[in-house]
Scaffold this motif. Sequence first.
Motif, PDB file in Angstrom:
ATOM      1  N   ARG A 251      -4.426  10.562   3.897  1.00 36.96           N
ATOM      2  CA  ARG A 251      -4.179   9.333   3.131  1.00 36.96           C
ATOM      3  C   ARG A 251      -5.144   8.226   3.523  1.00 36.96           C
ATOM      4  NH1 ARG A 251       1.877   8.658   1.151  1.00 36.96           N
ATOM      5  NH2 ARG A 251       2.299  10.854   0.803  1.00 36.96           N
ATOM      6  N   GLU A 254      -8.179   7.703   1.518  1.00 41.69           N
ATOM      7  CA  GLU A 254      -8.062   7.071   0.195  1.00 41.69           C
ATOM      8  C   GLU A 254      -8.149   5.544   0.285  1.00 41.69           C
ATOM      9  OE1 GLU A 254      -7.834   9.171  -2.317  1.00 41.69           O
ATOM     10  OE2 GLU A 254      -7.697  10.832  -0.890  1.00 41.69           O
ATOM     11  N   ASP A 304       5.293  -0.702   9.970  1.00 42.91           N
ATOM     12  CA  ASP A 304       5.284  -1.342   8.638  1.00 42.91           C
ATOM     13  C   ASP A 304       3.964  -1.113   7.896  1.00 42.91           C
ATOM     14  OD1 ASP A 304       7.107  -2.469  10.466  1.00 42.91           O
ATOM     15  OD2 ASP A 304       7.480  -4.127   9.086  1.00 42.91           O
ATOM     16  N   ARG A 307       3.669   2.310   6.516  1.00 40.56           N
ATOM     17  CA  ARG A 307       4.489   2.459   5.303  1.00 40.56           C
ATOM     18  C   ARG A 307       3.815   1.811   4.102  1.00 40.56           C
ATOM     19  NH1 ARG A 307       9.435   1.168   8.332  1.00 40.56           N
ATOM     20  NH2 ARG A 307      10.534   3.119   8.673  1.00 40.56           N
ATOM     21  N   THR A 308       3.352   0.554   4.292  1.00 43.12           N
ATOM     22  CA  THR A 308       2.868  -0.173   3.116  1.00 43.12           C
ATOM     23  C   THR A 308       1.454   0.258   2.729  1.00 43.12           C
ATOM     24  OG1 THR A 308       2.181  -1.967   4.577  1.00 43.12           O
ATOM     25  CG2 THR A 308       4.291  -2.236   3.466  1.00 43.12           C
ATOM     26  N   MET A 309       0.572   0.411   3.712  1.00 43.56           N
ATOM     27  CA  MET A 309      -0.830   0.707   3.358  1.00 43.56           C
ATOM     28  C   MET A 309      -1.044   2.179   3.052  1.00 43.56           C
ATOM     29  SD  MET A 309      -3.137  -1.749   5.733  1.00 43.56           S
ATOM     30  CE  MET A 309      -4.537  -1.610   4.630  1.00 43.56           C
ATOM     31  N   LEU A 310      -0.316   3.037   3.755  1.00 46.83           N
ATOM     32  CA  LEU A 310      -0.532   4.481   3.542  1.00 46.83           C
ATOM     33  C   LEU A 310       0.623   5.120   2.774  1.00 46.83           C
ATOM     34  CD1 LEU A 310      -1.904   5.408   7.086  1.00 46.83           C
ATOM     35  CD2 LEU A 310      -3.225   4.967   5.020  1.00 46.83           C
ATOM     36  N   GLY A 311       1.654   4.317   2.484  1.00 42.94           N
ATOM     37  CA  GLY A 311       2.797   4.832   1.728  1.00 42.94           C
ATOM     38  C   GLY A 311       3.449   6.002   2.430  1.00 42.94           C
ATOM     39  N   TRP A 312       3.570   5.910   3.727  1.00 42.42           N
ATOM     40  CA  TRP A 312       3.978   7.087   4.484  1.00 42.42           C
ATOM     41  C   TRP A 312       5.197   6.846   5.349  1.00 42.42           C
ATOM     42  CZ3 TRP A 312       3.688  12.040   4.490  1.00 42.42           C
ATOM     43  CH2 TRP A 312       4.060  12.741   5.626  1.00 42.42           C
ATOM     44  N   GLN A 313       6.021   7.842   5.441  1.00 43.64           N
ATOM     45  CA  GLN A 313       7.207   7.837   6.287  1.00 43.64           C
ATOM     46  C   GLN A 313       7.220   9.171   7.032  1.00 43.64           C
ATOM     47  OE1 GLN A 313       9.719   5.176   5.395  1.00 43.64           O
ATOM     48  NE2 GLN A 313      11.558   6.407   5.088  1.00 43.64           N
TER      49      GLN A 313
END
Length: 341
Positions: A251, A254, A304, A307-313
Amino acid sequence: MRVIMIGGSGFIGQHTAKFISNNDLCVYDLVPPSFQADYVQGDILDEKRLEKSVDGSDAVIFLASLISVPRSFDALADYMNVNACGAASLIEAIKNANKRPKKVVLSSSAAVYGEGAYACDIHGKVYPLPRTQDQLDRGSWEPRCPYCGREVKPLPQAEEDELRPLSPYALTKQVQEWLITAMAPRLGYKAIVLRYFNVYGPGQRPDSPYSGVITKFITQAIREKHLQVFEDGLQTRDYIYVDDVGEINARALELEESATINVGTGIRTTVLQLARLIADRHGVDVVVGGYRQGDIRHSAARIDLMRTMLGWQPRMTIEEGVAATENWMRESGQLKNESSP
Ligand code: UD2
């Protein structure tokens, strides 16, 4: 996109490759990769060879590093050469390439935070001094407020926190970060610095005294030896499964902007919890005592930005991850040589 993974044949490279296989992938390493990719055999310090490989690539994933905190105290020159000079060598290679990459993803480490930030009831957010030899010899494990000496509570480590490396290893990771980030605008690439917390999983070397604690404990348990937990076992780490890290690396490719991002789960696990999880499955004992020079006490990520920049959990729980790691160790015959440590 043409992607070059420098130091890509190792533990994290092999898991990252699964998530970027739709790209034109090249691995630059001393040893060939175990997966399908173009391969250039080369040393990180061989600027000329590196330049040829980097030239024409769209993105670089830089994974070439020595990784042990305790060993770095005994191998200063090696750590400076491979980690710090290695990053400088990459920059020279990029500088001299005809077509420079547009992105560099650096595998940095949570070790750059050192002991990190804590909360003092009186003084708020503070950065405790490193624990002294005398404190450790007395078994006074918890960091204290530098102003009033009270015990303090660990805060999640945040990307904007001060960096206070406590080992040669950590310092070399900070040097890598500095070089890759500071040279980005001059050389026209975006720098994505990923601060990995404690990465574990299949493919991690289990048979060295410097192995990560999870594979080390599983090895000891399978061999029916006791697990040696340092300090009082209440020190904490944030363990992230290597497939999660592989996907995060993909990720990061991207991202269109430079950034520094923690890669962890945000979950604290004590070493004792981890040891019990493994020991109970095998019916072996856990022995607590001793300490390691340069170890920090607590570490967990604020995630955080991840989560927000890479959209990952993160997906894997520690229980699932430990079980998957043990399966791999058994199936791949990692523990055949009973005489290794
Ligand atoms: C790991 C990484 C390091 C860095 C850092 C970032 C490895 C080998 N090191 O360092 O590269 O990125 O994480 O957070 O992956 N322990 C025991 N008994 C043992 C061995 C270890 O109690 O036999 C404890 C040790 O004191 C420490 C914890 O386990 O509190 C984790 O130790 P480690 O060597 O797995 O990893 P760490 O955090 O030093």
